[in-house]
Design an enzyme around this catalytic site. Structure first.
Site, mmCIF file in Angstrom:
data_model
loop_
_atom_site.group_PDB
_atom_site.id
_atom_site.type_symbol
_atom_site.label_atom_id
_atom_site.label_comp_id
_atom_site.label_asym_id
_atom_site.label_seq_id
_atom_site.Cartn_x
_atom_site.Cartn_y
_atom_site.Cartn_z
ATOM 1 N N SER A 61 3.787 -5.492 0.108
ATOM 2 C CA SER A 61 2.411 -5.359 0.794
ATOM 3 C C SER A 61 1.476 -6.387 0.593
ATOM 4 C CB SER A 61 2.021 -3.916 -0.155
ATOM 5 O OG SER A 61 2.758 -2.801 0.062
HETATM 6 N N1 SAH Z 1 5.556 -1.605 -3.271
HETATM 7 C C1 SAH Z 1 6.679 -2.396 -2.548
HETATM 8 C C2 SAH Z 1 6.395 -2.314 -1.141
HETATM 9 C C3 SAH Z 1 7.969 -1.731 -0.777
HETATM 10 S S1 SAH Z 1 7.763 -1.254 1.351
HETATM 11 C C4 SAH Z 1 6.391 -3.952 -3.031
HETATM 12 O O1 SAH Z 1 5.379 -4.207 -3.635
HETATM 13 O O2 SAH Z 1 7.300 -4.876 -2.560
HETATM 14 C C5 SAH Z 1 8.380 0.264 0.952
HETATM 15 C C6 SAH Z 1 9.627 0.423 0.357
HETATM 16 O O3 SAH Z 1 9.864 1.996 0.348
HETATM 17 C C7 SAH Z 1 10.866 -0.046 1.028
HETATM 18 O O4 SAH Z 1 11.546 -0.711 0.133
HETATM 19 C C8 SAH Z 1 11.512 1.230 1.582
HETATM 20 O O5 SAH Z 1 13.230 0.995 1.538
HETATM 21 C C9 SAH Z 1 11.108 2.075 0.496
HETATM 22 N N2 SAH Z 1 11.349 3.611 0.889
HETATM 23 C C10 SAH Z 1 11.159 4.356 2.137
HETATM 24 N N3 SAH Z 1 11.566 5.576 2.033
HETATM 25 C C11 SAH Z 1 11.819 6.040 0.615
HETATM 26 C C12 SAH Z 1 12.099 6.995 -0.241
HETATM 27 N N4 SAH Z 1 12.016 7.851 0.569
HETATM 28 N N5 SAH Z 1 12.328 6.832 -1.390
HETATM 29 C C13 SAH Z 1 12.381 5.526 -2.261
HETATM 30 N N6 SAH Z 1 11.883 4.536 -1.479
HETATM 31 C C14 SAH Z 1 11.721 4.663 -0.118
#
Ligand code: SAH
Length: 217
Positions: A61
């Protein structure tokens, strides 16, 4: 400009000038080296004012969004936090600076493994990264003082509401696949108060209480 200088500038121009006020959030954003959480190919984007690719079609993000969501959780230093969507582990690191412990769930095993490695290398110890469908939360360590979801959801997963402690805060982007609004839900006994903190765009939350069933990767 070296990364430390870039980080200082990011905190000043992208956070402080945009009304991020929580001193602990500002300090954490000042300390955590964001460049370590970004694959080499896109590392030069580490302090840009936007999300950056981390592989597997996912993104880290934008710094401002990380700060805004962390601030919205109103952490005091003693909270037990649940994070859904570990991704790169950057948000996890920021949370761990301010919380007593962070449990973080990621559905894509390769991202979870990489995040674990980065967090270990940098010495963030009071963090537990798990692979699974985070829409169901993690009943084993509930209840949580704060829950943060860093992927866009069609609604509020009932399991996450249930796993909030009394007085706990849940911050989650809710909306369509292409656009969401950041909601903060605060639990007071059996009452849940919702506030809208504004528009945002996240990758979809994929799981039984999000966008459909979890598909094997
Ligand atoms: N907070 C992260 C942003 C990640 S983007 C950072 O700072 O890098 C969102 C993430 O959510 C992705 O890696 C995706 O694979 C994950 N995601 C999507 N659905 C999910 C679920 N049901 N359970 C766990 N992770 C999930």
């Amino acid at each position: 400009m070296n990364y430390t200088t870039q980080r200082k500038k990011m905190v000043e121009t992208q956070l402080i000038q945009r009304n991020i006020k929580d001193a602990r959030v500002i300090e954490a954003m000042q300390e955590v080296p964001r460049e370590y959480f970004i694959p080499e190919l896109s590392r030069s984007l580490a302090y840009e004012d936007r999300p950056a690719p981390i592989g597997e079609d996912q993104t880290i993000s934008q710094p401002y969004m990380v700060a805004l969501m962390t601030q919205a959780l109103k952490l005091c230093g003693r909270d037990i936090v649940l994070e859904i969507g570990t991704g790169s582990g950057y948000q996890t690191a920021i949370l761990s600076k301010i919380a007593a412990h962070v449990y973080s769930i990621e559905r894509i095993p390769t991202l979870a493994a990489k995040a674990k490695e980065t967090l270990n290398t940098l010495g963030y110890t009071h963090v537990t990264v798990m692979v699974g469908d985070g829409t169901k939360g993690d009943p084993e360590h509930a209840h949580y003082d704060a829950i943060i979801v860093t992927a866009g959801s069609p609604g509020i997963p009932p399991s996450l509401k249930e796993q909030l402690a009394d007085g706990g805060r849940l911050v989650i982007p809710v909306g369509s696949r292409g656009y969401q609004e950041l909601h903060r839900i605060t639990r007071n006994g059996n009452d849940f108060v919702t506030e809208n903190l504004g528009g945002c765009i996240f990758v979809p939350l994929i799981g039984v209480e999000g966008w459909g069933k979890d598909v094997p990767m």
